[in-house]
Scaffold this active site. Structure first.
Site, mmCIF file in Angstrom:
data_model
loop_
_atom_site.group_PDB
_atom_site.id
_atom_site.type_symbol
_atom_site.label_atom_id
_atom_site.label_comp_id
_atom_site.label_asym_id
_atom_site.label_seq_id
_atom_site.Cartn_x
_atom_site.Cartn_y
_atom_site.Cartn_z
ATOM 1 N N ASP A 49 -1.066 -3.140 2.789
ATOM 2 C CA ASP A 49 -0.930 -2.842 3.214
ATOM 3 C C ASP A 49 -1.383 -2.405 4.491
ATOM 4 O OD1 ASP A 49 1.511 -4.683 2.960
ATOM 5 O OD2 ASP A 49 3.254 -3.089 2.834
ATOM 6 N N SER A 84 7.928 2.080 -9.326
ATOM 7 C CA SER A 84 8.457 2.742 -8.787
ATOM 8 C C SER A 84 7.027 3.335 -8.082
ATOM 9 C CB SER A 84 9.183 4.070 -9.578
ATOM 10 O OG SER A 84 9.780 4.768 -8.609
ATOM 11 N N LYS A 141 10.917 -2.543 -9.367
ATOM 12 C CA LYS A 141 11.974 -0.890 -8.983
ATOM 13 C C LYS A 141 11.751 -0.782 -7.952
ATOM 14 C CE LYS A 141 14.162 2.749 -10.873
ATOM 15 N NZ LYS A 141 14.078 3.503 -9.802
#
Length: 695
Positions: free
Chosen positions: A477, A466, A491
């Site tokens: 990224d 999460s 998740k």
């Protein structure tokens, strides 16, 4: 058709057995009107407002039936094939039953299940009156979840003969005499037998609704009125007790997550996915079996006064029902924010005469003191605030690089994940959310200048979920640091809780609460963290089993998806740097004996998990034990790699003989080879970036 099925169920449930219980037939349970109404109301929400609505039709009906049967008899040891054939004949009628508010079908199935448990436990107790021949070469499946149901009572009898024989042999290998074994097992089977007579309609309804909600998606759930009145058992348990979030899964009280800083997590004795099958009070209190017991009752048994001892009989996550169990002792405690707080340490990493100082920040959860913040306390504690302070201290200590350890961090506050990302990235988008209507919202951080702009690493494992995945994905990224470890949990969805009684304007709780998925997370590059999680740039071995831990372990998890990337500027291209880091890592670990020992243990644990049967031959089992003991003694004598500790936390008469438990026990006393290697990778990053600047 439903009425005829109901009568058939009652007939099968009360049919006489060759092994009748002295207690008589179990009670016949029936649905309550408010339960049928709650099921219908839940269906209305799930078909209209869920992130990915699934129509309540014949296809979903069949899935609900399968999950309900699995929740009752996951090891396929109680029902007969004839029972299953009768159930599945009407498997497409569940949708009609929910809409028509007539739940006779699941209740009749449960009544048959109760009778089968009585039959099998009575038969098992009768088997104890005789002996077993342990010289015969035969085996028993470690897990029968994929095996066929017995086709006859004779097949069922043989199945249970082997199962009881396996229980007997395990205690025999632990040194118990026949009389003690007979007494131990008789009490165990009698406890299971007597529990059948305590079931209530709430238990049946909770199991049925669990089958329905988890057929929609793994994180959709239902809490009956009883559980809702004592709202969120898992949260209350996480605040006082052992610090474990529990759920009912396949008839077992199962560890869903460990609360950071709690007794269970700090002890290292309990893992996610472990099943609690017995609870005892104090250092020497009798351990009472809790298989099939309502979750709220198990929770009450585990709770207690601060400082008191609770003992748990645990069936490891990856062991079959006949697998070896272990009894652990935990001291109850109240979990404070301080115990969950981020902590730092500095690791000196030496290579070719050069020592790099790597600051390691361990963050067990994305916490926030909501109460202090609500009261206006300017110094309220949170994960990002604490990490910011630690980064300031590490700067003053002149560290060369920073490693954020997110292993087993199951998440927490989304806002904290965003703020933490800002400490390393600065101002910019962090995560995207898409709701059920397809609307996309971009969550950004507005910190103008990063708190740490130097070399960075993030250590993750299968238990990182999460909010941890949101942070790690953003760092990856942006090209801001190197991600090291195992693929994360996966998740990437958002849930909310609906109070059905509020919706129905009930003055008293009747219908319970529904937790449903309403949105999905996406990375700034447009991919989602759902299902695939975050793939590390440099992989490290681990001991988790992806078949039972992680989003991919659910057969109906939402799929991976992709949307448009957010407007963000990456810090740079990491491709060349990552290739060099990988080469250095590969070369270093080849000569790292601790690391190679860990690799060996991980491989051996994987091999143990792949075993499908356990031998019921005493000589073969003793030879396995000798081989295991020899291996562990060799480790201890050479003082090389992982060595077993003095206290394995096991009860003397239940001492485990399986290699996987021995390996996990040994690991508790080992150096943190994964953290050390991750820090070494960050040290390599420091070195390589300095060389780039010189050029």
């Amino acid at each position: 058709m439903r009425i005829r099925y109901g009568f058939l169920g009652l007939f099968l449930a009360i049919a006489p057995s060759a092994y009748s219980s002295e207690l008589g037939p179990p009670p016949v349970l029936s649905p309550l009107q408010e339960q049928a109404q709650a099921a219908h109301l839940s269906a209305q929400f799930l078909t209209r407002y869920a992130y990915k609505p699934i129509p309540l039709n014949d296809a979903l009906s069949a899935k609900i039936m399968d999950r309900f049967i699995e929740s009752l008899d996951s090891d396929r040891s109680f029902f007969l094939q004839a029972d299953i054939d009768n159930f599945t004949a009407d498997s497409t009628k569940i949708d009609d039953a929910i809409v028509g508010e007539d739940l006779k079908v699941p209740f009749s199935i449960f009544n048959i299940y109760s009778q089968r448990v009585v039959d099998r436990m009575t038969y098992a107790r009768n088997l104890l009156k005789q002996g077993f021949d342990f010289s015969v070469k035969e085996d028993y499946p470690l897990s029968r979840d994929k095996e066929p149901w017995p086709k006859s009572e004779e097949q069922s009898n043989d199945l249970w003969r082997k199962r009881v024989k396996g229980d007997w042999l395990r205690l025999r290998l632990a040194g118990q005499g026949d009389a003690a074994i007979r007494d131990t097992l008789d009490k165990r089977y009698k406890n299971i037998l007597e529990r059948v007579y305590t079931y209530k309609s709430d238990d049946v309804f909770q199991s049925f609704m669990g089958a329905y909600t988890t057929s929609v998606d793994p994180h959709t759930d239902y809490f009956g009125a009883a559980a809702s009145a004592n709202f969120d058992i898992s949260m209350k348990l996480s605040l006082v007790g052992i610090g474990a979030v529990l759920q009912e899964r396949d008839g077992y009280t199962t560890v869903r997550e460990l609360v950071p800083g709690g007794p269970a997590q700090l002890s290292g004795k309990l893992a996610v996915g472990d099943r609690i099958i017995g609870v005892g009070q104090g250092d020497d209190g009798t351990v009472k079996e809790v298989v099939g017991t309502r979750l709220d009752e198990v929770v009450q048994m585990i709770r207690g006064a601060k400082g008191s001892v609770v003992r748990l009989d645990v069936l490891p996550a990856d062991a079959g029902e006949s697998g070896n169990r272990r009894v652990i002792s935990l001291v109850r405690d109240k979990i404070s924010l301080e115990k969950q707080a981020a902590k730092k340490t500095v690791l000196p990493i030496g290579d070719s005469g050069v020592v790099r100082r790597i600051g390691v920040i361990t963050l067990p959860a994305f916490y926030e003191d909501f109460e202090a913040r609500r009261k206006g306390d300017k110094d309220y504690r949170s994960a990002s605030r604490d990490v910011a302070k630690l980064l300031g201290e590490l700067k003053r200590e002149n560290v060369d690089g920073v490693l954020i350890d997110l292993r087993d961090n199951g998440g927490g506050s989304l806002a904290e994940a965003i703020d933490l990302t800002g400490l390393f990235v600065g101002k910019g988008p962090v995560v995207q959310q898409r709701d059920a209507e397809g609307k996309i919202k971009i969550e950004s951080d507005d910190l103008s200048t990063p708190a740490w702009a130097g070399p960075l690493g993030v250590l993750i494992n299968r238990g990182s979920a999460s909010a941890s995945e949101i942070f790690a994905a953003a760092i990856q990224d942006y090209g801001r640091g190197v991600i090291v470890g195992e693929p994360s949990f996966g998740k990437g969805t958002v849930q909310t809780v609906v109070d059905l009684d509020q919706v129905a304007h009930n003055s008293k709780p009747k219908f319970g609460q529904l937790k449903l998925t309403i949105a999905q997370f996406f990375r700034v590059d447009g991919g989602t963290t759902q299902l695939r999680g975050v793939t590390p740039d440099i992989s490290l071995p681990g001991l988790s089993d992806p078949r039972i831990l992680g989003e991919a372990s659910y057969d109906n998890a939402l799929p991976w998806a992709q949307i448009k990337p957010a407007n963000y500027a990456a810090a740079g291209n990491m491709t060349a740097l990552l290739q060099q880091l990988q080469s250095r890592h590969d070369a270093r670990v080849q000569d790292d004996r601790d690391f190679q020992r860990f690799v060996e243990d991980a491989a051996e644990l994987k091999a143990q998990r792949q075993k499908s049967v356990i031998s019921l031959n005493e000589v073969e089992r003793r030879n396995e034990l000798i081989a295991l003991t020899t291996r562990l003694k060799a480790r201890e004598q050479t003082n090389d790699g992982l060595v077993p500790g003095k206290d394995d936390g096991l009860q003397a008469n239940e001492r485990s003989l399986s290699a996987d438990i021995a390996i996990e026990n040994a690991r508790k006393n080992a150096k943190d080879v994964l953290r050390n290697e991750a820090a070494s990778i960050v040290a390599d990053e420091v070195d390589l970036l300095k060389n780039v600047r010189k050029q």
